[in-house]
Design an enzyme around this catalytic site. Structure first.
Site, short mmCIF file in Angstrom:
data_model
loop_
_atom_site.label_atom_id
_atom_site.label_comp_id
_atom_site.label_asym_id
_atom_site.label_seq_id
_atom_site.Cartn_x
_atom_site.Cartn_y
_atom_site.Cartn_z
N GLY A 258 2.05 3.74 -0.55
CA GLY A 258 0.85 3.30 0.00
C GLY A 258 -0.33 3.54 -0.70
O GLY A 258 0.06 3.87 -1.76
N HIS A 259 -1.43 2.79 -0.30
CA HIS A 259 -2.80 2.87 -1.18
C HIS A 259 -3.14 4.38 -1.50
O HIS A 259 -3.00 5.10 -0.45
CB HIS A 259 -3.63 2.34 -0.46
CG HIS A 259 -3.91 2.67 0.84
ND1 HIS A 259 -3.30 2.47 2.10
CD2 HIS A 259 -5.19 3.53 1.28
CE1 HIS A 259 -4.15 2.90 2.86
NE2 HIS A 259 -5.09 3.73 2.78
N ASN A 260 -3.35 4.62 -2.52
CA ASN A 260 -4.13 5.88 -3.20
C ASN A 260 -3.03 7.12 -3.26
O ASN A 260 -3.41 8.24 -3.55
CB ASN A 260 -5.20 6.33 -2.22
CG ASN A 260 -6.39 5.46 -2.17
OD1 ASN A 260 -6.60 4.50 -2.72
ND2 ASN A 260 -7.03 5.51 -1.01
N VAL A 261 -1.63 6.67 -3.05
CA VAL A 261 -0.95 7.78 -3.11
C VAL A 261 -0.53 8.09 -4.65
O VAL A 261 -0.93 7.42 -5.51
CB VAL A 261 0.58 7.08 -2.54
CG1 VAL A 261 1.62 7.93 -3.02
CG2 VAL A 261 0.46 7.08 -0.87
N SER A 278 -2.76 8.12 0.58
CA SER A 278 -3.54 9.04 -0.09
C SER A 278 -2.69 10.32 0.03
O SER A 278 -3.33 11.51 -0.36
CB SER A 278 -4.83 9.25 0.87
OG SER A 278 -5.58 8.26 0.61
#
Length: 353
Positions: A258-261, A278
Protein backbone atom coordinates in the site's frame (compact mmCIF):
# COMPACT_ATOMS: atom_id res chain seq x y z
CA UNK A 1 23.38 -23.73 -22.82
CA UNK A 2 26.33 -26.15 -22.74
CA UNK A 3 28.88 -25.93 -19.94
CA UNK A 4 31.68 -28.19 -18.74
CA UNK A 5 31.59 -29.84 -15.34
CA UNK A 6 34.81 -28.03 -14.38
CA UNK A 7 33.39 -24.60 -15.29
CA UNK A 8 30.09 -25.25 -13.54
CA UNK A 9 31.89 -26.47 -10.40
CA UNK A 10 34.00 -23.30 -10.40
CA UNK A 11 30.87 -21.13 -10.61
CA UNK A 12 29.39 -23.07 -7.68
CA UNK A 13 32.65 -22.82 -5.70
CA UNK A 14 32.43 -26.58 -5.20
CA UNK A 15 34.84 -29.47 -5.93
CA UNK A 16 34.25 -31.90 -8.77
CA UNK A 17 35.41 -35.44 -9.36
CA UNK A 18 35.93 -37.39 -12.58
CA UNK A 19 35.99 -35.94 -16.10
CA UNK A 20 35.85 -32.16 -15.73
CA UNK A 21 35.78 -31.68 -19.52
CA UNK A 22 32.42 -33.46 -19.80
CA UNK A 23 29.84 -31.11 -21.30
CA UNK A 24 26.26 -30.93 -20.02
CA UNK A 25 23.45 -29.19 -21.88
CA UNK A 26 20.68 -28.91 -19.29
CA UNK A 27 19.78 -29.72 -15.68
CA UNK A 28 17.19 -32.45 -15.02
CA UNK A 29 15.74 -34.51 -12.22
CA UNK A 30 17.78 -37.74 -12.16
CA UNK A 31 15.07 -40.08 -13.50
CA UNK A 32 14.44 -37.75 -16.46
CA UNK A 33 18.07 -36.99 -17.36
CA UNK A 34 19.52 -38.00 -20.72
CA UNK A 35 23.17 -38.63 -21.58
CA UNK A 36 23.91 -34.95 -22.16
CA UNK A 37 22.04 -33.74 -19.07
CA UNK A 38 23.17 -32.95 -15.55
CA UNK A 39 21.24 -34.93 -12.93
CA UNK A 40 20.38 -33.11 -9.72
CA UNK A 41 20.56 -35.46 -6.73
CA UNK A 42 21.97 -33.39 -3.88
CA UNK A 43 20.39 -35.62 -1.24
CA UNK A 44 21.01 -39.39 -0.80
CA UNK A 45 17.23 -39.81 -0.93
CA UNK A 46 17.38 -39.24 -4.71
CA UNK A 47 20.39 -41.46 -5.43
CA UNK A 48 18.37 -44.48 -6.61
CA UNK A 49 16.73 -42.33 -9.30
CA UNK A 50 20.05 -41.82 -11.09
CA UNK A 51 19.93 -45.40 -12.39
CA UNK A 52 16.47 -44.72 -13.84
CA UNK A 53 17.91 -42.03 -16.13
CA UNK A 54 20.89 -41.89 -18.47
CA UNK A 55 22.93 -39.05 -16.98
CA UNK A 56 26.72 -39.34 -17.03
CA UNK A 57 27.20 -36.46 -14.61
CA UNK A 58 25.37 -35.22 -11.53
CA UNK A 59 25.40 -32.73 -8.71
CA UNK A 60 25.61 -34.83 -5.53
CA UNK A 61 25.92 -34.38 -1.80
CA UNK A 62 29.34 -34.03 -0.18
CA UNK A 63 31.07 -37.41 0.21
CA UNK A 64 28.84 -39.26 -2.28
CA UNK A 65 30.20 -42.40 -3.99
CA UNK A 66 29.78 -41.01 -7.50
CA UNK A 67 31.61 -43.90 -9.15
CA UNK A 68 29.39 -46.41 -7.39
CA UNK A 69 26.43 -44.61 -8.97
CA UNK A 70 27.88 -45.26 -12.44
CA UNK A 71 28.76 -41.63 -13.24
CA UNK A 72 31.66 -40.23 -15.24
CA UNK A 73 31.76 -36.98 -13.28
CA UNK A 74 30.13 -35.32 -10.28
CA UNK A 75 30.04 -32.01 -8.47
CA UNK A 76 29.92 -32.42 -4.69
CA UNK A 77 28.09 -29.73 -2.71
CA UNK A 78 27.42 -28.96 0.95
CA UNK A 79 24.12 -27.06 0.67
CA UNK A 80 21.60 -28.40 -1.82
CA UNK A 81 19.43 -25.30 -2.18
CA UNK A 82 22.45 -23.01 -2.47
CA UNK A 83 23.78 -25.23 -5.24
CA UNK A 84 20.36 -25.14 -6.89
CA UNK A 85 20.61 -21.34 -7.11
CA UNK A 86 23.91 -21.56 -8.99
CA UNK A 87 22.87 -24.43 -11.25
CA UNK A 88 19.60 -22.82 -12.33
CA UNK A 89 21.41 -19.52 -13.00
CA UNK A 90 23.87 -21.35 -15.27
CA UNK A 91 21.09 -22.87 -17.38
CA UNK A 92 18.66 -19.93 -17.36
CA UNK A 93 17.73 -19.00 -20.95
CA UNK A 94 16.50 -15.54 -19.94
CA UNK A 95 13.98 -13.63 -22.05
CA UNK A 96 15.60 -14.38 -25.40
CA UNK A 97 15.54 -10.72 -26.47
CA UNK A 98 17.69 -9.53 -29.34
CA UNK A 99 20.12 -6.72 -28.48
CA UNK A 100 19.01 -3.25 -29.49
CA UNK A 101 15.63 -1.59 -29.76
CA UNK A 102 12.74 -3.33 -31.54
CA UNK A 103 11.25 -1.18 -34.33
CA UNK A 104 7.78 -1.27 -32.74
CA UNK A 105 8.97 0.20 -29.43
CA UNK A 106 7.81 3.76 -28.70
CA UNK A 107 10.52 5.72 -26.89
CA UNK A 108 10.31 9.44 -26.12
CA UNK A 109 13.06 11.55 -27.63
CA UNK A 110 14.23 12.67 -24.19
CA UNK A 111 14.48 9.14 -22.74
CA UNK A 112 17.97 7.75 -22.16
CA UNK A 113 18.70 4.10 -22.94
CA UNK A 114 21.91 2.63 -21.52
CA UNK A 115 24.53 0.80 -23.51
CA UNK A 116 23.79 -2.87 -24.20
CA UNK A 117 20.06 -2.60 -23.50
CA UNK A 118 17.56 -4.86 -25.27
CA UNK A 119 14.13 -3.28 -25.73
CA UNK A 120 11.41 -5.65 -26.95
CA UNK A 121 8.33 -5.24 -29.14
CA UNK A 122 5.64 -2.68 -28.27
CA UNK A 123 7.53 -1.31 -25.25
CA UNK A 124 6.61 2.28 -24.34
CA UNK A 125 9.15 4.48 -22.52
CA UNK A 126 8.05 7.96 -21.45
CA UNK A 127 9.52 11.43 -21.36
CA UNK A 128 12.77 11.82 -19.43
CA UNK A 129 12.98 8.16 -18.42
CA UNK A 130 16.46 6.72 -17.84
CA UNK A 131 17.17 3.04 -18.45
CA UNK A 132 20.50 1.62 -17.25
CA UNK A 133 23.06 -0.47 -19.07
CA UNK A 134 22.30 -4.02 -20.20
CA UNK A 135 18.61 -3.74 -19.35
CA UNK A 136 16.37 -6.42 -20.83
CA UNK A 137 12.82 -5.19 -21.28
CA UNK A 138 10.30 -7.60 -22.78
CA UNK A 139 7.22 -6.93 -24.90
CA UNK A 140 4.30 -4.73 -23.80
CA UNK A 141 6.19 -3.12 -20.91
CA UNK A 142 5.17 0.46 -20.09
CA UNK A 143 7.62 2.81 -18.34
CA UNK A 144 6.31 6.23 -17.35
CA UNK A 145 7.76 9.70 -17.54
CA UNK A 146 10.70 10.47 -15.29
CA UNK A 147 11.30 6.84 -14.27
CA UNK A 148 14.89 5.84 -13.46
CA UNK A 149 15.93 2.18 -13.68
CA UNK A 150 19.47 1.03 -12.86
CA UNK A 151 21.76 -1.36 -14.69
CA UNK A 152 21.04 -5.00 -15.57
CA UNK A 153 17.26 -4.84 -15.16
CA UNK A 154 15.26 -7.87 -16.27
CA UNK A 155 11.66 -6.83 -16.88
CA UNK A 156 9.20 -9.47 -18.09
CA UNK A 157 6.18 -8.93 -20.37
CA UNK A 158 3.35 -6.64 -19.36
CA UNK A 159 4.98 -4.84 -16.44
CA UNK A 160 3.71 -1.28 -15.89
CA UNK A 161 5.90 1.29 -14.11
CA UNK A 162 4.28 4.60 -13.23
CA UNK A 163 5.81 8.05 -13.51
CA UNK A 164 8.73 9.15 -11.31
CA UNK A 165 9.55 5.71 -9.89
CA UNK A 166 13.22 5.25 -8.98
CA UNK A 167 14.58 1.72 -9.21
CA UNK A 168 18.08 0.46 -8.46
CA UNK A 169 20.33 -2.04 -10.21
CA UNK A 170 19.49 -5.65 -11.10
CA UNK A 171 15.73 -5.42 -10.79
CA UNK A 172 13.84 -8.60 -11.74
CA UNK A 173 10.15 -7.95 -12.42
CA UNK A 174 7.97 -10.91 -13.37
CA UNK A 175 5.00 -10.58 -15.79
CA UNK A 176 2.09 -8.29 -15.08
CA UNK A 177 3.43 -6.30 -12.13
CA UNK A 178 2.35 -2.71 -11.51
CA UNK A 179 4.75 -0.28 -9.84
CA UNK A 180 3.38 3.14 -8.95
CA UNK A 181 -0.40 2.79 -9.05
CA UNK A 182 -2.35 5.33 -7.00
CA UNK A 183 -2.82 4.56 -3.33
CA UNK A 184 -6.29 3.69 -2.01
CA UNK A 185 -6.99 6.96 -0.21
CA UNK A 186 -10.44 8.54 0.18
CA UNK A 187 -12.11 10.95 2.59
CA UNK A 188 -15.63 12.22 3.34
CA UNK A 189 -16.70 15.82 3.77
CA UNK A 190 -17.66 15.22 7.41
CA UNK A 191 -16.53 12.54 9.87
CA UNK A 192 -17.45 9.13 8.43
CA UNK A 193 -18.89 6.03 10.07
CA UNK A 194 -15.51 4.36 9.61
CA UNK A 195 -13.73 7.11 11.57
CA UNK A 196 -16.33 6.90 14.34
CA UNK A 197 -15.97 3.13 14.55
CA UNK A 198 -12.20 3.36 14.86
CA UNK A 199 -12.39 6.01 17.57
CA UNK A 200 -15.05 4.25 19.66
CA UNK A 201 -14.18 0.65 18.71
CA UNK A 202 -17.67 0.30 17.30
CA UNK A 203 -19.56 1.55 20.36
CA UNK A 204 -21.07 4.43 18.40
CA UNK A 205 -21.54 4.53 14.63
CA UNK A 206 -23.97 7.32 13.96
CA UNK A 207 -22.49 9.26 11.03
CA UNK A 208 -24.68 9.54 7.94
CA UNK A 209 -23.64 7.96 4.67
CA UNK A 210 -21.51 10.26 2.50
CA UNK A 211 -19.76 10.29 -0.85
CA UNK A 212 -16.06 9.46 -0.92
CA UNK A 213 -13.64 12.11 -2.17
CA UNK A 214 -10.40 10.97 -3.77
CA UNK A 215 -6.99 11.83 -2.26
CA UNK A 216 -4.51 11.90 -5.14
CA UNK A 217 -1.15 10.14 -4.88
CA UNK A 218 1.62 12.60 -5.73
CA UNK A 219 4.48 10.74 -4.08
CA UNK A 220 6.52 8.08 -5.87
CA UNK A 221 7.98 4.60 -5.48
CA UNK A 222 11.65 4.03 -4.60
CA UNK A 223 13.07 0.54 -5.02
CA UNK A 224 16.61 -0.46 -4.05
CA UNK A 225 19.15 -2.77 -5.69
CA UNK A 226 18.70 -6.52 -6.24
CA UNK A 227 14.93 -6.49 -5.73
CA UNK A 228 12.73 -9.17 -7.30
CA UNK A 229 9.02 -8.65 -7.90
CA UNK A 230 6.74 -11.62 -8.62
CA UNK A 231 3.95 -11.84 -11.18
CA UNK A 232 1.12 -9.34 -10.67
CA UNK A 233 2.78 -7.58 -7.75
CA UNK A 234 1.22 -4.17 -7.09
CA UNK A 235 3.10 -1.37 -5.36
CA UNK A 236 1.17 1.85 -4.73
CA UNK A 237 2.95 5.17 -4.92
CA UNK A 238 3.02 7.33 -1.83
CA UNK A 239 0.50 10.04 -1.10
CA UNK A 240 3.19 12.68 -0.41
CA UNK A 241 6.36 10.77 0.51
CA UNK A 242 7.57 7.73 -1.39
CA UNK A 243 6.62 4.10 -0.92
CA UNK A 244 9.95 2.29 -0.43
CA UNK A 245 11.27 -1.23 -1.03
CA UNK A 246 14.74 -1.92 0.38
CA UNK A 247 17.78 -3.57 -1.18
CA UNK A 248 17.58 -7.30 -1.79
CA UNK A 249 13.90 -7.66 -0.91
CA UNK A 250 11.86 -10.31 -2.75
CA UNK A 251 8.10 -10.05 -3.28
CA UNK A 252 6.19 -13.13 -4.41
CA UNK A 253 3.26 -13.25 -6.84
CA UNK A 254 0.24 -11.04 -6.08
CA UNK A 255 1.83 -9.22 -3.16
CA UNK A 256 0.23 -5.81 -2.56
CA UNK A 257 2.20 -2.95 -1.00
CA UNK A 258 0.00 0.00 0.00
CA UNK A 259 0.82 3.70 -0.20
CA UNK A 260 3.61 5.09 2.02
CA UNK A 261 4.67 1.61 3.14
CA UNK A 262 8.37 1.09 3.88
CA UNK A 263 9.73 -2.43 3.41
CA UNK A 264 13.29 -2.87 4.69
CA UNK A 265 16.32 -4.59 3.21
CA UNK A 266 16.38 -8.31 2.39
CA UNK A 267 12.79 -9.05 3.33
CA UNK A 268 10.84 -11.99 1.92
CA UNK A 269 7.09 -11.49 1.36
CA UNK A 270 5.33 -14.61 0.08
CA UNK A 271 2.30 -14.96 -2.19
CA UNK A 272 -0.74 -12.73 -1.60
CA UNK A 273 0.76 -10.84 1.33
CA UNK A 274 -0.96 -7.48 1.75
CA UNK A 275 0.49 -4.48 3.59
CA UNK A 276 -1.85 -1.56 4.33
CA UNK A 277 -0.80 2.06 4.03
CA UNK A 278 2.03 3.64 6.04
CA UNK A 279 3.14 0.43 7.76
CA UNK A 280 6.90 0.04 8.25
CA UNK A 281 8.57 -3.38 7.95
CA UNK A 282 12.11 -3.72 9.26
CA UNK A 283 15.08 -5.41 7.58
CA UNK A 284 15.22 -9.20 7.17
CA UNK A 285 11.53 -9.81 7.88
CA UNK A 286 9.69 -12.81 6.43
CA UNK A 287 5.93 -12.95 5.87
CA UNK A 288 4.25 -16.21 4.84
CA UNK A 289 1.59 -16.52 2.17
CA UNK A 290 -1.66 -14.58 2.64
CA UNK A 291 -0.36 -12.82 5.75
CA UNK A 292 -1.48 -9.23 6.11
CA UNK A 293 -0.70 -6.15 8.15
CA UNK A 294 -3.06 -3.32 9.07
CA UNK A 295 -2.14 0.31 8.41
CA UNK A 296 0.26 2.52 10.38
CA UNK A 297 2.02 -0.36 12.16
CA UNK A 298 5.68 -1.20 12.74
CA UNK A 299 7.00 -4.73 12.26
CA UNK A 300 10.45 -4.97 13.83
CA UNK A 301 13.65 -6.15 12.19
CA UNK A 302 13.93 -9.89 11.71
CA UNK A 303 10.31 -10.66 12.57
CA UNK A 304 8.77 -13.80 11.09
CA UNK A 305 5.06 -13.69 10.32
CA UNK A 306 3.46 -17.09 9.63
CA UNK A 307 1.19 -17.82 6.67
CA UNK A 308 -2.34 -16.45 6.96
CA UNK A 309 -1.47 -14.28 9.96
CA UNK A 310 -3.31 -11.00 10.51
CA UNK A 311 -1.05 -8.39 12.10
CA UNK A 312 -3.24 -5.82 13.87
CA UNK A 313 -0.68 -4.27 16.22
CA UNK A 314 3.05 -3.55 16.31
CA UNK A 315 5.43 -6.52 16.26
CA UNK A 316 8.70 -6.30 18.27
CA UNK A 317 12.08 -6.96 16.72
CA UNK A 318 12.86 -10.64 16.12
CA UNK A 319 9.42 -11.98 17.09
CA UNK A 320 7.80 -14.99 15.38
CA UNK A 321 4.05 -14.44 15.09
CA UNK A 322 1.10 -16.49 13.88
CA UNK A 323 -2.70 -16.47 13.89
CA UNK A 324 -5.52 -13.96 13.67
CA UNK A 325 -5.01 -11.72 15.43
CA UNK A 326 -1.28 -12.33 15.48
CA UNK A 327 0.19 -13.75 18.69
CA UNK A 328 3.55 -15.33 19.49
CA UNK A 329 3.95 -18.44 17.36
CA UNK A 330 4.33 -20.78 20.34
CA UNK A 331 1.22 -19.29 21.94
CA UNK A 332 -0.74 -19.79 18.72
CA UNK A 333 0.26 -23.45 18.58
CA UNK A 334 -0.91 -23.96 22.16
CA UNK A 335 -4.18 -22.15 21.38
CA UNK A 336 -4.71 -24.35 18.33
CA UNK A 337 -4.07 -27.52 20.33
CA UNK A 338 -6.52 -26.36 22.97
CA UNK A 339 -9.14 -25.60 20.33
CA UNK A 340 -8.80 -29.06 18.83
CA UNK A 341 -9.22 -30.62 22.28
CA UNK A 342 -12.32 -28.54 23.04
CA UNK A 343 -14.96 -30.93 21.57
CA UNK A 344 -13.54 -33.83 23.59
CA UNK A 345 -13.45 -31.76 26.76
CA UNK A 346 -17.05 -30.60 26.28
CA UNK A 347 -18.16 -34.16 25.59
CA UNK A 348 -16.62 -35.34 28.87
CA UNK A 349 -18.26 -32.48 30.74
CA UNK A 350 -21.66 -33.43 29.33
CA UNK A 351 -21.11 -37.04 30.37
CA UNK A 352 -20.32 -35.95 33.93
CA UNK A 353 -23.32 -33.60 34.02
Amino acid sequence: MPITIADLAASLNAPYAGDGSLIVQAAREPQDAGEGDLALAMDPHFADNIAKGKAQAAVLWEGADWQGLGLKAAILVKRARLAMAGVTAAFDHGLGLEPGIHPTAVIHDTAEIGEGAAIGPLVVIGKGAKIGQNAKIAQHVSIGAGVTIGDDALIHPGVKIGAKATIGDRLIAQPGGVIGADGFSFVTQEKSAVEEARESLGETVEAAGQAWMRIASIGSVVIGDDVELGANVTIDQGTIRATRIGNGTKLDNQVHIGHNVVVGNHCLLCGQVGIAGSTVIGDYCVMGGQAGAADNLTIGQGAIIGAGTGVLSNVPKGKAMMGYPAVAMQTHVEMYKALRRLPRVLSKLREKG
